[in-house]
Design a protein around this motif. Structure first.
Motif, PDB file in Angstrom:
ATOM      1  N   GLN A 210       6.608  87.391  64.462  1.00  0.00           N
ATOM      2  CA  GLN A 210       6.817  86.184  65.256  1.00  0.00           C
ATOM      3  C   GLN A 210       7.921  85.302  64.690  1.00  0.00           C
ATOM      4  OE1 GLN A 210       5.328  86.968  68.339  1.00  0.00           O
ATOM      5  NE2 GLN A 210       4.912  84.782  68.371  1.00  0.00           N
TER       6      GLN A 210
ATOM      7  N   MET B 269      11.324  87.228  64.832  1.00  0.00           N
ATOM      8  CA  MET B 269      11.838  87.272  66.206  1.00  0.00           C
ATOM      9  C   MET B 269      12.539  85.969  66.562  1.00  0.00           C
ATOM     10  SD  MET B 269       9.274  89.245  68.802  1.00  0.00           S
ATOM     11  CE  MET B 269       7.833  88.290  68.363  1.00  0.00           C
ATOM     12  N   ALA B 270      11.951  84.847  66.157  1.00  0.00           N
ATOM     13  CA  ALA B 270      12.597  83.558  66.410  1.00  0.00           C
ATOM     14  C   ALA B 270      13.936  83.473  65.703  1.00  0.00           C
ATOM     15  CB  ALA B 270      11.682  82.426  65.950  1.00  0.00           C
TER      16      ALA B 270
ATOM     17  N   GLU C  15      17.800  88.945  72.730  1.00  0.00           N
ATOM     18  CA  GLU C  15      16.586  88.740  73.525  1.00  0.00           C
ATOM     19  C   GLU C  15      15.898  90.052  73.870  1.00  0.00           C
ATOM     20  OE1 GLU C  15      13.721  86.446  75.604  1.00  0.00           O
ATOM     21  OE2 GLU C  15      15.278  85.864  74.167  1.00  0.00           O
TER      22      GLU C  15
ATOM     23  N   TYR D 103      14.068  92.612  71.622  1.00  0.00           N
ATOM     24  CA  TYR D 103      13.330  92.112  70.465  1.00  0.00           C
ATOM     25  C   TYR D 103      12.458  90.896  70.750  1.00  0.00           C
ATOM     26  CZ  TYR D 103      16.457  95.376  68.294  1.00  0.00           C
ATOM     27  OH  TYR D 103      17.133  96.516  67.997  1.00  0.00           O
ATOM     28  N   ARG D 104      12.902  90.003  71.638  1.00  0.00           N
ATOM     29  CA  ARG D 104      12.147  88.772  71.882  1.00  0.00           C
ATOM     30  C   ARG D 104      11.481  88.739  73.262  1.00  0.00           C
ATOM     31  NH1 ARG D 104      14.921  84.087  69.221  1.00  0.00           N
ATOM     32  NH2 ARG D 104      14.890  83.068  71.259  1.00  0.00           N
TER      33      ARG D 104
ATOM     34  N   LEU E 222       7.685  81.450  70.628  1.00  0.00           N
ATOM     35  CA  LEU E 222       8.063  81.766  69.259  1.00  0.00           C
ATOM     36  C   LEU E 222       8.001  80.516  68.399  1.00  0.00           C
ATOM     37  CD1 LEU E 222      11.116  84.088  70.019  1.00  0.00           C
ATOM     38  CD2 LEU E 222       8.759  84.756  69.504  1.00  0.00           C
TER      39      LEU E 222
END
Length: 456
Positions: free
Chosen positions: A170, A173-174, A179, A182-183, A189
């Motif tokens: 988490q 990813m931020a 995007e 991965y996000r 996030l």
């Protein structure tokens, strides 16, 4: 379906033939059977570049269950830099397996953990007293570096950069820029993560004054992001010395040094993420050495364990020791088998031949692909050492279609090749550092033909 064991070669003592060979189309019939089982039992959330099942490795070649011999330009995404079946790694890991597999270092200790930390303290950039903590994955290393910086500074904010990749947890990813994939769909996030600009070397103007201005403007943009929340609120600034998943982006000369100055001036912990670029991949032990910059904290993983899960956070002693006892750790952190693999990697790096091999790879890649820059559609050839890339684009913008077609053709011809980049328009080359010149040349010739075909 119960997986079957593939019979070994008739003469396992024979010296492997270092040559690409396709016994079947890729994937072959046995791989297709196993892929059908995979689809029944494994989540579709895992993507696969080339759906072949590997039986063994021979130097820079991966041999699949159908007998195909594939040139490995991926190295497990920069993990098997010393080869996917290095005898010294296997020897040390096997010896440790015979003694014990695990105890958890937080319960009872073992010397290999300490020896890995000792080597990293001595070899990571920075002329200051260091301490190291071991973990299992690169994302774990990133998260723990942020924890350490926050504990030491009593600040919360983290600055990351355009094109960054730092992991799939988490928090990481931020911190990651891309995007999809991965996000996408994984929010919300964590907050307290800010993003700054970079100064990519391949975009630097040719005029020296304009080049200096280009870097100065990027650093000014970083200062502006810090000022938005207040530089005194930032615990860490996290940067890859060469941005991996973002497209093998090399920073312009002076940019990393400028970040070092900004971080020092504002009391921000500079974290250098060497997870992909370190351990000899760029022709130096650590990629930040090329810029003469030392992070307050340096992160290692991937090639550190030669395929066994191991990561490390190495930093200034006063930062690393700022965390209370019990604040760092993990059940599998610094597993003893993985530590032995790392000690083998250190032995293999000692004489400098693998570093020289990485530099030779760069020369071969540039010699093969820089002439293609004359073709419309090839935007840049960049990287350092055995971390090289070819970017595709034209006046219409990034050309992911060319990268995808060329990589697919190379893979079908038995040269395992990966793509990357925020726009998916970059082919990246990550061969083992000790790849034989003739095998490298054959693989590059196949890729060149694939690129020419995709351009036509």
């Amino acid at each position: 379906m119960t997986p079957t064991t593939v019979a070994p070669s008739a003469d396992p003592a024979a010296v492997p033939q270092r040559a690409r060979r396709l016994a079947t189309a890729l994937p072959g019939p046995r791989s297709r059977e196993l892929e059908a089982a995979r689809r029944r039992h494994v989540t579709e959330g895992f993507g696969v570049t080339l759906p072949v099942f590997i039986d063994r490795a021979e130097g820079p070649l991966l041999v699949d269950v159908d007998g195909n011999r594939i040139i490995d330009f991926a190295s497990g995404i920069a993990v098997t830099s010393v080869g996917a079946a290095n005898p010294r790694v296997a020897e040390r890991a096997a010896a440790q397996l015979g003694r014990f597999t695990h105890t958890c270092f937080m319960v009872t200790e073992y010397s290999s953990f300490v020896e890995v930390c000792r080597w990293l303290n001595e070899h990571t950039p920075g002329d200051f007293d260091k301490r190291t903590a071991l973990f299992s994955t690169g994302a774990e290393a990133v998260e723990n570096a942020v924890k350490i910086a926050r504990s030491a500074t009593r600040r919360s904010n983290v600055l990351v950069f355009d094109e960054a990749y730092h992991g799939r947890t988490q928090l990481t990813m931020a911190m990651t820029a891309k995007e999809n994939p991965y996000r996408l769909n994984f929010g919300p996030l964590p907050g307290s993560v800010f993003r700054g600009p970079t100064a990519p070397e391949h975009l630097v103007p040719a005029d020296p004054a304009a080049a200096a201005q280009f870097v100065a403007e990027a650093l000014g943009g970083v200062e502006a992001v810090l000022a938005e929340a207040g530089p005194e609120t930032f615990a860490a600034m996290v940067i890859e010395p060469i941005q991996g998943e973002g497209g093998f982006v090399v920073h312009a000369p002076g940019f990393l040094a400028g970040l070092r100055e900004i971080a020092t001036r504002h009391g921000i912990v500079l974290v250098v993420d060497e997870i992909q670029a370190g351990m000899g991949r760029t022709g130096a032990l650590f990629a930040s050495e090329h810029d003469g910059v030392a992070g307050d904290i340096t992160l290692s993983a991937k090639a550190l364990g030669a395929g066994l899960p191991l990561s490390a956070v190495t930093g200034r002693a006063e930062l690393m020791n700022a965390v209370h006892a019990g604040g760092l750790g993990g059940t599998y952190a610094g597993n003893p088998v993985a530590c032995e693999a790392a000690l083998a990697v250190f032995e293999l790096l000692e004489d400098g031949s693998l570093l020289a091999g990485a530099r030779d790879i760069e020369a071969a890649v540039r010699g093969r692909f820089e002439p293609l820059l004359a073709h419309d559609g090839v935007a840049s050839v960049r990287g350092r050492g055995a971390m090289m890339a070819v970017e595709f684009g034209d006046a219409s913008g990034p050309r992911a279609d060319i990268a995808k077609a060329a990589a697919a053709a190379a893979n079908a011809a038995g040269v395992l090749t990966l793509t990357c980049g925020t726009h998916g328009n970059v082919i990246r080359l990550l061969p083992p550092l000790g790849i034989e010149p003739e095998v490298l040349d054959e693989g590059l010739a196949v890729l060149e033909a694939a690129i020419r075909g995709a351009l036509s």
